[in-house]
Scaffold this active site. Structure first.
Site, PDB file in Angstrom:
ATOM      1  N   LEU A   1      21.824  10.167  14.165  1.00 16.34           N
ATOM      2  CA  LEU A   1      21.965  11.115  15.224  1.00 16.34           C
ATOM      3  C   LEU A   1      20.844  11.597  15.734  1.00 16.34           C
ATOM      4  O   LEU A   1      20.085  12.361  14.950  1.00 16.34           O
ATOM      5  CB  LEU A   1      23.128  11.973  14.738  1.00 16.34           C
ATOM      6  CG  LEU A   1      23.694  12.992  15.923  1.00 16.34           C
ATOM      7  CD1 LEU A   1      24.171  12.263  17.287  1.00 16.34           C
ATOM      8  CD2 LEU A   1      24.628  14.049  15.575  1.00 16.34           C
ATOM      9  N   HIS A   2      20.563  11.571  16.863  1.00 18.41           N
ATOM     10  CA  HIS A   2      19.323  11.843  17.495  1.00 18.41           C
ATOM     11  C   HIS A   2      19.521  12.047  19.159  1.00 18.41           C
ATOM     12  O   HIS A   2      20.196  11.021  19.819  1.00 18.41           O
ATOM     13  CB  HIS A   2      18.141  11.285  17.124  1.00 18.41           C
ATOM     14  CG  HIS A   2      17.973   9.790  17.753  1.00 18.41           C
ATOM     15  ND1 HIS A   2      18.530   8.976  17.183  1.00 18.41           N
ATOM     16  CD2 HIS A   2      17.249   9.241  18.613  1.00 18.41           C
ATOM     17  CE1 HIS A   2      18.472   7.489  17.654  1.00 18.41           C
ATOM     18  NE2 HIS A   2      17.572   7.770  18.673  1.00 18.41           N
ATOM     19  N   PHE A   3      18.735  12.822  19.730  1.00 16.97           N
ATOM     20  CA  PHE A   3      18.489  13.084  21.182  1.00 16.97           C
ATOM     21  C   PHE A   3      17.126  13.072  21.268  1.00 16.97           C
ATOM     22  O   PHE A   3      16.244  12.971  20.602  1.00 16.97           O
ATOM     23  CB  PHE A   3      19.025  14.427  21.786  1.00 16.97           C
ATOM     24  CG  PHE A   3      20.476  14.628  21.549  1.00 16.97           C
ATOM     25  CD1 PHE A   3      21.240  14.378  22.895  1.00 16.97           C
ATOM     26  CD2 PHE A   3      20.933  15.063  20.377  1.00 16.97           C
ATOM     27  CE1 PHE A   3      22.482  14.453  22.624  1.00 16.97           C
ATOM     28  CE2 PHE A   3      22.250  15.372  20.467  1.00 16.97           C
ATOM     29  CZ  PHE A   3      23.145  15.050  21.550  1.00 16.97           C
TER      30      PHE A   3
END
Length: 436
Positions: free
Chosen positions: A238-240
């Site tokens: 999970l990452h932006f």
């Protein structure tokens, strides 16, 4: 049938390798100063705690400029420090950048460095939700020198900064790290609860964290983006992503038409006259209200196996939700060889109008028509888009209002006026990237 395409994902960390990870020496660390338990004991990293906007203040209230742009100074200062230490795979500030003449002002960048720093792999595009696989590259394997700071919402409405805070493995902090293959100045990754090893899927808490960062930055030229699996995310952790670019994105100029209001006054509109169909969310009584509605919409897409991208714009005042089908078309052989030859992967930045081009011939011949033609292949058909919108509205318990035919004007313009066309050749300098 399981769809696969030959993918060439960009390296985002200097410890991302083709070969399988070497066996770790237990108890003595792996020698990489990574984020796993072999190297974590005693590790420290600056901690920035933003104002907590969960309750009590609307997004619209957060328009006052902070007395000191501390988050911006911290992020860019740390990013430049890593640049001076040679942690990036190329100098992104040397990449040619221009605004393409036309109504929307698509931005083209020639980034041949990215094209040369990739590795082949097989990537599934037919499954948006996939379990985390610790044997593959993930962000616990990055070197701690690639981390900039920890980021969280404070317990109250006060900003707090701790320059030498312990990395609490039990708490699993959210961290900001460099992208070692940047596409712009200040290009970073926001990794929520990094040690929990969450797969690439949005939930309310992770989206709210990203909104907090955008609101805290208080700079319309600092945007955050998200790519789901199947929509050109290359890492299932999970990452932006986020970076600075001091011109309006074309997607931000697109006119919209209000569809309805969701809970707590969140307005939902659809974009008009733009090559990619999408929804725009804005308003709400609090930042948490906005996060609830948008994350509910993202969860709906995930559970229905619909790839999508998200752009967080205007300091978290507007969020663009963009379901797409380019990778599926690519896997089915429905994309022209001419478009495939450009090797452009239309993820959130490209869809927003920042075209990262890998061949000089494409850069020199870039036109608005070419950009439009590529992005039109990304978009769902009108019929499919309406089906997906109906799925979302059912999931978030929202109905369509009767006045759907009323078209609104263009969204509000950024506080800082865009540069004249003749000055755009200076776009890739520090001074124009980050307005002061």
């Amino acid at each position: 049938m399981m769809l696969k395409i030959k993918r060439v994902p960009t390296l985002v960390s200097n410890f991302q390798k083709e070969e399988a990870e070497e066996t770790l020496a237990r108890g003595a660390g792996c020698g990489r100063n990574c984020l796993r338990y072999c190297c974590l004991p005693g590790s420290k990293l600056p901690l920035y705690a933003s104002k907590n906007l969960r309750k009590g203040k609307s997004v619209a209230d957060e328009t006052k400029e902070p007395p000191v742009d501390f988050l911006e100074s911290l992020l860019l200062g740390e990013w430049e420090d890593r640049q001076q230490k040679g942690l990036f795979r190329y100098d992104v500030t040397a990449c040619e950048t221009k605004v393409i003449p036309g109504e929307y002002g698509f931005i083209a960048q020639l980034n041949e460095g990215r094209h040369l720093k990739k590795r082949p792999t097989e990537f599934r595009v037919d499954k948006v939700l996939q379990p985390f696989d610790g044997s593959k590259f993930n962000f616990t394997k990055v070197g701690q020198e690639e981390l900039l700071f920890q980021f969280e919402a404070s317990e109250d409405n006060d900003v707090q900064f701790f320059p030498n805070a312990p990395i609490d493995a039990e708490k699993s902090p959210s961290v900001v790290a460099i992208n070692v293959s940047p596409i712009e100045y200040g290009h970073v990754l926001l990794i929520p609860k990094v040690l929990e090893c969450l797969p690439q899927r949005i939930d309310r808490d992770s989206l709210l964290l990203a909104l907090h960062m955008a609101a805290e930055a208080a700079n319309p030229y600092f945007r955050l983006g998200y790519n789901s699996l199947g929509a050109f995310a290359t890492i299932n952790h999970l990452h932006f992503q986020a970076y600075y670019l001091a011109v309006p994105f074309p997607i931000e100029k697109a006119p919209t038409r209000k569809i309805t209001f969701a809970d707590a006054g969140v307005k939902i509109s659809e974009m008009l006259n733009y090559p990619v169909r999408g929804l725009v969310f804005e308003g709400g009584n609090t930042l948490e209200d906005l996060a609830n509605v948008v994350s509910g919409s993202c969860v709906c897409l995930q559970e229905n196996n619909i790839p999508y991208n998200v752009l967080i714009a205007d300091s978290a005042k507007r969020i663009f939700l963009l379901p797409q089908c380019y990778a599926e078309k690519q896997a089915l052989g429905e994309v022209s060889s001419e478009l495939l030859d450009t090797q452009v992967n239309p993820a959130v930045w490209e869809i927003s109008g920042h075209m990262v081009l890998k061949r000089k011939e494409d850069y020199e011949g870039a036109t608005e028509a070419n950009a439009w033609r590529l992005l039109a292949e990304v978009s769902l058909s009108e019929a499919r888009f309406q089906e997906v919108t109906a799925l979302i509205f059912e999931a978030i318990d929202c109905s369509v209002e009767e006045n759907k035919n009323v078209t609104e004007g263009s969204p509000e313009k950024p506080d800082v006026a865009p540069q004249p066309m003749e000055e755009i050749d200076a776009l890739n300098t520090h001074a124009t990237m980050v307005p002061v």
